[in-house]
Write a protein that holds these residues in place. Structure first.
Motif, PDB file in Angstrom:
ATOM      1  N   GLN A   1      43.403  44.090  46.142  1.00 39.27           N
ATOM      2  CA  GLN A   1      44.617  43.704  47.364  1.00 39.27           C
ATOM      3  C   GLN A   1      45.982  43.120  46.658  1.00 39.27           C
ATOM      4  O   GLN A   1      46.844  43.791  47.268  1.00 39.27           O
ATOM      5  CB  GLN A   1      44.000  42.399  48.359  1.00 39.27           C
ATOM      6  CG  GLN A   1      45.049  42.225  49.621  1.00 39.27           C
ATOM      7  CD  GLN A   1      45.037  43.565  50.299  1.00 39.27           C
ATOM      8  OE1 GLN A   1      44.305  44.202  50.367  1.00 39.27           O
ATOM      9  NE2 GLN A   1      46.200  44.035  50.772  1.00 39.27           N
ATOM     10  N   ASN A   2      45.827  42.647  45.583  1.00 42.99           N
ATOM     11  CA  ASN A   2      47.303  41.841  44.979  1.00 42.99           C
ATOM     12  C   ASN A   2      48.038  43.095  44.333  1.00 42.99           C
ATOM     13  O   ASN A   2      49.088  42.889  43.767  1.00 42.99           O
ATOM     14  CB  ASN A   2      47.204  40.563  44.096  1.00 42.99           C
ATOM     15  CG  ASN A   2      46.234  40.906  43.153  1.00 42.99           C
ATOM     16  OD1 ASN A   2      45.430  41.863  42.903  1.00 42.99           O
ATOM     17  ND2 ASN A   2      46.245  39.979  42.199  1.00 42.99           N
ATOM     18  N   GLN A   3      47.250  44.160  43.991  1.00 45.39           N
ATOM     19  CA  GLN A   3      47.798  45.229  43.159  1.00 45.39           C
ATOM     20  C   GLN A   3      48.312  46.548  44.269  1.00 45.39           C
ATOM     21  O   GLN A   3      49.062  47.361  43.572  1.00 45.39           O
ATOM     22  CB  GLN A   3      46.867  45.748  42.260  1.00 45.39           C
ATOM     23  CG  GLN A   3      46.483  44.875  41.124  1.00 45.39           C
ATOM     24  CD  GLN A   3      47.954  44.427  40.254  1.00 45.39           C
ATOM     25  OE1 GLN A   3      48.679  45.169  40.076  1.00 45.39           O
ATOM     26  NE2 GLN A   3      48.038  43.150  40.052  1.00 45.39           N
ATOM     27  N   ILE A   4      47.624  46.420  45.305  1.00 46.07           N
ATOM     28  CA  ILE A   4      48.101  47.639  46.318  1.00 46.07           C
ATOM     29  C   ILE A   4      49.454  47.984  46.607  1.00 46.07           C
ATOM     30  O   ILE A   4      49.824  49.192  46.807  1.00 46.07           O
ATOM     31  CB  ILE A   4      47.244  47.624  47.540  1.00 46.07           C
ATOM     32  CG1 ILE A   4      47.010  49.049  48.225  1.00 46.07           C
ATOM     33  CG2 ILE A   4      47.821  46.571  48.359  1.00 46.07           C
ATOM     34  CD1 ILE A   4      46.215  49.853  47.498  1.00 46.07           C
ATOM     35  N   ASP A   5      50.243  46.957  46.468  1.00 42.95           N
ATOM     36  CA  ASP A   5      51.847  47.051  46.951  1.00 42.95           C
ATOM     37  C   ASP A   5      52.483  47.901  45.688  1.00 42.95           C
ATOM     38  O   ASP A   5      53.559  48.461  45.977  1.00 42.95           O
ATOM     39  CB  ASP A   5      52.508  45.785  47.089  1.00 42.95           C
ATOM     40  CG  ASP A   5      51.962  44.976  48.304  1.00 42.95           C
ATOM     41  OD1 ASP A   5      51.335  45.932  49.377  1.00 42.95           O
ATOM     42  OD2 ASP A   5      52.074  43.901  48.467  1.00 42.95           O
TER      43      ASP A   5
ATOM     44  N   PRO B   1      40.366  52.590  52.504  1.00 42.82           N
ATOM     45  CA  PRO B   1      41.374  51.768  52.283  1.00 42.82           C
ATOM     46  C   PRO B   1      41.094  50.931  50.898  1.00 42.82           C
ATOM     47  O   PRO B   1      40.153  50.351  50.724  1.00 42.82           O
ATOM     48  CB  PRO B   1      41.250  50.435  53.332  1.00 42.82           C
ATOM     49  CG  PRO B   1      40.698  51.598  54.530  1.00 42.82           C
ATOM     50  CD  PRO B   1      39.820  52.349  54.013  1.00 42.82           C
ATOM     51  N   ARG B   2      42.064  51.144  49.971  1.00 46.30           N
ATOM     52  CA  ARG B   2      42.055  50.566  48.619  1.00 46.30           C
ATOM     53  C   ARG B   2      41.184  51.322  47.817  1.00 46.30           C
ATOM     54  O   ARG B   2      41.062  50.808  46.616  1.00 46.30           O
ATOM     55  CB  ARG B   2      41.772  49.124  48.718  1.00 46.30           C
ATOM     56  CG  ARG B   2      43.032  48.289  49.345  1.00 46.30           C
ATOM     57  CD  ARG B   2      43.053  46.749  49.087  1.00 46.30           C
ATOM     58  NE  ARG B   2      41.830  46.439  49.646  1.00 46.30           N
ATOM     59  CZ  ARG B   2      40.429  45.794  48.933  1.00 46.30           C
ATOM     60  NH1 ARG B   2      40.859  45.884  47.668  1.00 46.30           N
ATOM     61  NH2 ARG B   2      39.586  45.463  49.461  1.00 46.30           N
ATOM     62  N   LYS B   3      40.602  52.509  48.129  1.00 44.07           N
ATOM     63  CA  LYS B   3      39.754  53.344  47.308  1.00 44.07           C
ATOM     64  C   LYS B   3      40.061  54.491  47.113  1.00 44.07           C
ATOM     65  O   LYS B   3      40.490  55.142  47.974  1.00 44.07           O
ATOM     66  CB  LYS B   3      38.166  53.330  47.797  1.00 44.07           C
ATOM     67  CG  LYS B   3      37.409  52.045  48.056  1.00 44.07           C
ATOM     68  CD  LYS B   3      35.984  51.991  48.603  1.00 44.07           C
ATOM     69  CE  LYS B   3      35.340  50.504  48.779  1.00 44.07           C
ATOM     70  NZ  LYS B   3      34.257  50.756  49.163  1.00 44.07           N
TER      71      LYS B   3
ATOM     72  N   GLN C   1      38.767  51.186  43.070  1.00 42.29           N
ATOM     73  CA  GLN C   1      39.036  50.159  43.933  1.00 42.29           C
ATOM     74  C   GLN C   1      39.927  49.296  43.580  1.00 42.29           C
ATOM     75  O   GLN C   1      40.035  48.340  42.530  1.00 42.29           O
ATOM     76  CB  GLN C   1      37.830  49.643  44.509  1.00 42.29           C
ATOM     77  CG  GLN C   1      37.852  48.475  45.569  1.00 42.29           C
ATOM     78  CD  GLN C   1      36.901  48.110  46.137  1.00 42.29           C
ATOM     79  OE1 GLN C   1      35.742  48.350  45.710  1.00 42.29           O
ATOM     80  NE2 GLN C   1      37.043  47.001  47.370  1.00 42.29           N
ATOM     81  N   VAL C   2      41.230  49.449  44.274  1.00 39.10           N
ATOM     82  CA  VAL C   2      42.290  48.681  43.760  1.00 39.10           C
ATOM     83  C   VAL C   2      42.310  47.203  44.538  1.00 39.10           C
ATOM     84  O   VAL C   2      42.265  47.312  45.473  1.00 39.10           O
ATOM     85  CB  VAL C   2      43.612  49.396  44.181  1.00 39.10           C
ATOM     86  CG1 VAL C   2      44.945  48.546  43.716  1.00 39.10           C
ATOM     87  CG2 VAL C   2      43.603  50.757  43.396  1.00 39.10           C
TER      88      VAL C   2
ATOM     89  N   GLU D   1      43.284  58.898  48.687  1.00 41.08           N
ATOM     90  CA  GLU D   1      42.885  57.349  49.006  1.00 41.08           C
ATOM     91  C   GLU D   1      41.610  57.690  50.068  1.00 41.08           C
ATOM     92  O   GLU D   1      41.779  58.390  51.090  1.00 41.08           O
ATOM     93  CB  GLU D   1      43.731  56.747  49.873  1.00 41.08           C
ATOM     94  CG  GLU D   1      43.228  55.263  50.383  1.00 41.08           C
ATOM     95  CD  GLU D   1      44.540  54.399  51.133  1.00 41.08           C
ATOM     96  OE1 GLU D   1      44.367  53.412  50.792  1.00 41.08           O
ATOM     97  OE2 GLU D   1      44.995  55.022  51.722  1.00 41.08           O
TER      98      GLU D   1
END
Length: 373
Positions: free
Chosen positions: A35-39, A328-330, A32-33, A325
């Motif tokens: 939010q501030n690293q997903i970009d 979302p974010r996983k 699980q990434v 993925e």
């Protein structure tokens, strides 16, 4: 890099399970990434695309037999002088060696006799015309003289043609006639085409036989043949005219050719069919018997499921996998089966479905985070 990976680890679930259990336990085995690293990740869908089928093979370089020939003399006699050696560039009609031949001497003698007879017949005809004008002879005598003159002309043409067949040029005949000298009986064996001398088959003094002794092999090496080998499964895809890209590890530059011929019979020893690739030989770099790698671009299209090649990684067992993925974010690690590669995409033959999202950039970062967990 490590600090960012630690942020990932704080949100990681359990490590991935073996492939057989992976689909059932995928929900529990994910990253699980934050939010501030997903970009930092680029995500793309597995998609179906149409590819022109390619066939990979290897082959060896051979001379282009359609532009390769042997220089063979038309006379008997010993070689008196050799003018070229292997590797020499020659032009069509260029002398390669000289032969001292009694055949040429006999043909020259026959031609000279025919010319003398023609000259005599011409004088006789002119005299007969004058006598007929003065009513000294009958018309039939003039007609006989005209027939004799015509016959002598035909004989000269036949003997002249015989000299040309032996290799005596018209220029040599004309020069000898103008200068009042005899034609040189040392016959030049000339190159039948422009190209490179790739084989020298004679030595000085060798007595050669008319029509049977090959003196040199000349090849136009601007094009060569690459003899490839195709397995049964690929035969239905390949057609004459298909474009081919060829490489050799010794050269940075690639070569290009086309399929010129597909052998009608299979080689029972290798269980392959020979395919002739006509190849442009830039700078004459390609030499006979060099090995080449070839990619044949067939005109057979097929629809494949593909992902960016950058999304594919390998685990400790050297098995290919991607990060999917699942939410979302996983992200879950998924083993996949690979097919062919074209450009920046790789075919997926198993493990993914169309529309599933994979990490195309940043997947190495995810793998590193999983490794140091």
């Amino acid at each position: 890099m490590i600090s960012a990976a630690v942020l990932f680890l704080a949100a990681c679930g359990a490590p991935p399970k073996p492939a057989a259990q992976q689909a059932a336990n995928e929900q529990a085995s994910y990253f699980q990434v934050p939010q501030n690293q997903i970009d930092h990740l680029k995500i793309e869908e597995a998609r179906r695309i149409t590819w022109a089928s390619t066939v990979r093979t290897t082959g060896t370089v051979d001379w282009d037999a359609d532009h390769t020939t042997q220089a063979i003399t038309q006379v008997n006699g010993p070689i008196t002088k050799i003018l070229v050696d292997v590797g020499a560039h020659v032009t069509e009609g260029q002398p390669l060696l000289y032969v001292s031949s009694p055949d040429v001497a006999d043909a020259i003698s026959t031609y000279k006799k025919a010319r003398n007879r023609q000259d005599y017949s011409k004088k006789t005809l002119d005299r007969q015309k004058d006598l007929l004008d003065h009513k000294v002879i009958a018309t039939k005598d003039l007609e006989a003289a005209e027939q004799d003159y015509n016959d002598s002309g035909a004989e000269v043409e036949n003997d002249l043609q015989a000299l040309k067949i032996l290799g005596v040029t018209q220029q040599e005949i004309d020069d000898a006639r103008k200068q009042g000298t005899t034609i040189d009986p040392h016959l030049a064996v000339r190159s039948p085409i422009s190209g490179v001398v790739v084989q020298k088959l004679v030595t000085p003094g060798l007595v050669i036989q008319a029509g049977s002794t090959a003196c040199f092999t000349i090849s136009d090496v601007s094009t060569v043949w690459v003899q490839g080998h195709i397995y049964d499964r690929d035969l239905e895809s390949i057609r004459v005219g298909d474009a081919v890209d060829e490489t050799n590890s010794s050269f940075q530059q690639g070569f290009h050719g086309t399929v010129g011929y597909i052998e009608a019979l299979m080689d029972p020893a290798t269980r392959t069919t020979n395919v002739r690739i006509v190849t442009k030989n830039q700078n004459d770099w390609l030499k006979k018997d060099m090995y080449m790698d070839a990619v044949i671009h067939t005109r057979t299209a097929r629809n494949v499921l593909a992902v960016p090649t950058s999304s594919i990684l390998r685990n400790d067992d050297n098995l290919p996998f991607v990060y999917v993925e699942v939410e979302p974010r996983k992200f879950a690690q998924r083993l996949v089966n690979l097919g062919a590669q074209q450009g920046n995409d790789t075919e997926i033959t198993g493990g993914l479905k169309e529309g599933e999202k994979v990490v195309s950039e940043g997947s190495v970062f995810l793998q590193f985070a999983n490794t140091i967990q």
